[in-house]
Design an enzyme around this catalytic site. Structure first.
Site, short mmCIF file in Angstrom:
data_model
loop_
_atom_site.label_atom_id
_atom_site.label_comp_id
_atom_site.label_asym_id
_atom_site.label_seq_id
_atom_site.Cartn_x
_atom_site.Cartn_y
_atom_site.Cartn_z
N SER A 104 -49.65 11.36 12.85
CA SER A 104 -49.83 12.47 11.93
C SER A 104 -48.44 12.90 11.43
O SER A 104 -47.71 12.08 10.88
CB SER A 104 -50.59 13.59 12.62
OG SER A 104 -51.03 14.56 11.71
N TRP A 105 -48.06 14.17 11.60
CA TRP A 105 -46.70 14.57 11.23
C TRP A 105 -45.66 13.74 11.99
O TRP A 105 -44.58 13.45 11.47
CB TRP A 105 -46.48 16.06 11.50
CG TRP A 105 -45.02 16.42 11.51
CD1 TRP A 105 -44.24 16.68 12.60
CD2 TRP A 105 -44.15 16.52 10.36
NE1 TRP A 105 -42.95 16.94 12.21
CE2 TRP A 105 -42.87 16.85 10.85
CE3 TRP A 105 -44.34 16.36 8.99
CZ2 TRP A 105 -41.77 17.03 10.01
CZ3 TRP A 105 -43.25 16.55 8.14
CH2 TRP A 105 -42.00 16.87 8.65
N ASP A 260 -60.75 9.38 9.15
CA ASP A 260 -59.73 10.43 9.28
C ASP A 260 -59.80 11.30 8.03
O ASP A 260 -59.51 10.86 6.92
CB ASP A 260 -58.35 9.77 9.42
CG ASP A 260 -57.24 10.75 9.73
OD1 ASP A 260 -57.39 11.95 9.43
OD2 ASP A 260 -56.20 10.31 10.26
#
Length: 316
Positions: A104-105, A260
């Protein structure tokens, strides 16, 4: 198939003063002579969990994990001062080269680091790809994901007055950074964070949503995320995909949940194509057909463990 490793102790940990403002919490696990691997947590603002170190075989890896500025045990809590992508990438640990692991990040930061310092990377394992393009942010925080989760989006939207809903991120940022109204700040932190944890798994998980019940965690998560997002990560739009050619020589595993919603599969596909796609034998691209965004979904977790096991062939 490699299971996650049983819980094991941290070898050493502490706080490192990285500026006049920030002290970051860090921990090191495994063997001091092992292959270095850097774990980058999500958010930004999420902080590390005890389970995060269990991806890495302590008999093989020297794993390094840290709470990014303003997150977790780092201080000051939820601070936005001197907190940008490039502040996070400053080097303080004396490691020559390492494998970089992030989701993710964490994948955003892994790509930014690798593209800035390809000579310091042995390879990348990235999951739930997020490159901070404006189209990705608008999909999730303005219009797109709400078509799939309209019930959960309602609470996120309703925290903002109707007149300001044309730019929800900016409206949230105004409130999350207003220290003069703590009640409004905490209300918006709860709504922002709850939207994300509600949509992170293929099957909605009430226990996972309960993470947002902690107002301290929610404030850091929402405030820091929003700070990065309204500022585009202090990068030009599309930079991480456009600069992918700088790292196409590295072994890279990309793991992406088919369903997702937080970081849709198109972003990982765009990155894969920018790296050379099927013509580049250094790239292992996997779409996991029965998963959403969270690393804690079983099939995503298994793919990550298999990747970390495969990377044992890499020598420091």
């Amino acid at each position: 198939m490699t299971p996650v490793y049983p819980k094991f102790d941290v070898t050493q940990s502490g706080h490192l003063q990285v500026s006049a403002v920030h002290s970051i919490y860090w921990e090191e696990c495994g063997t001091a002579t092992g292959v270095p691997i850097l774990y980058l947590h999500g958010g930004p603002g999420g902080g590390i969990d005890d389970s995060d170190r269990q991806y890495f075989d302590p008999a093989h890896y020297r794993s390094v994990l840290f709470d990014q500025r303003g997150s977790g045990k780092s201080t000051p809590h939820a601070s936005l001062e001197e907190n940008t992508t490039w502040h996070l990438l400053r080097e303080h640990l004396h490691v020559d080269k390492w494998i970089v692991f992030g989701g993710s990040w964490g994948s955003t930061l892994a790509l930014a680091y690798a593209e800035s310092h390809p000579d310091r990377c042995l390879g990348l394992i990235v999951r739930g790809i997020f490159t901070l393009r404006r189209e990705e942010l608008l999909w999730y925080y303005q219009h797109g994901a709400n078509m799939l989760f309209p019930d959960y989006f309602e609470a996120y939207k309703n925290a903002i007055p109707a007149a300001e809903r044309g730019d929800l991120m900016q409206a949230y940022y105004k409130r999350l950074t207003n220290d003069d109204d703590e009640d409004e700040q905490l209300k918006c932190a709860d709504a922002w964070s709850r939207w994300e944890v509600s949509t992170s798994k293929l099957i909605v998980d009430p226990a996972y949503i309960a993470k947002a019940d902690d107002p301290e965690w929610a404030l850091a998560f929402a405030r820091i995320e929003c700070h990065y997002f309204v500022n585009g990560g202090w990068m030009r739009d599309g930079q991480l995909v456009e600069d992918a050619s700088k790292i196409k020589h590295l072994p890279i595993t990309i793991i992406q949940g088919r369903y997702d919603v937080v970081c849709p599969a198109k972003t990982s596909w765009d990155l894969y194509q920018a790296l050379g796609g099927s013509h580049n034998k250094n790239i292992d691209y996997q779409i996991i057909g029965d998963a959403g965004h969270s690393a804690h979904e079983k099939t995503i977790e298994q793919a990550l463990m298999d990747a970390v096991e495969k990377f044992k062939s890499i020598k420091a």
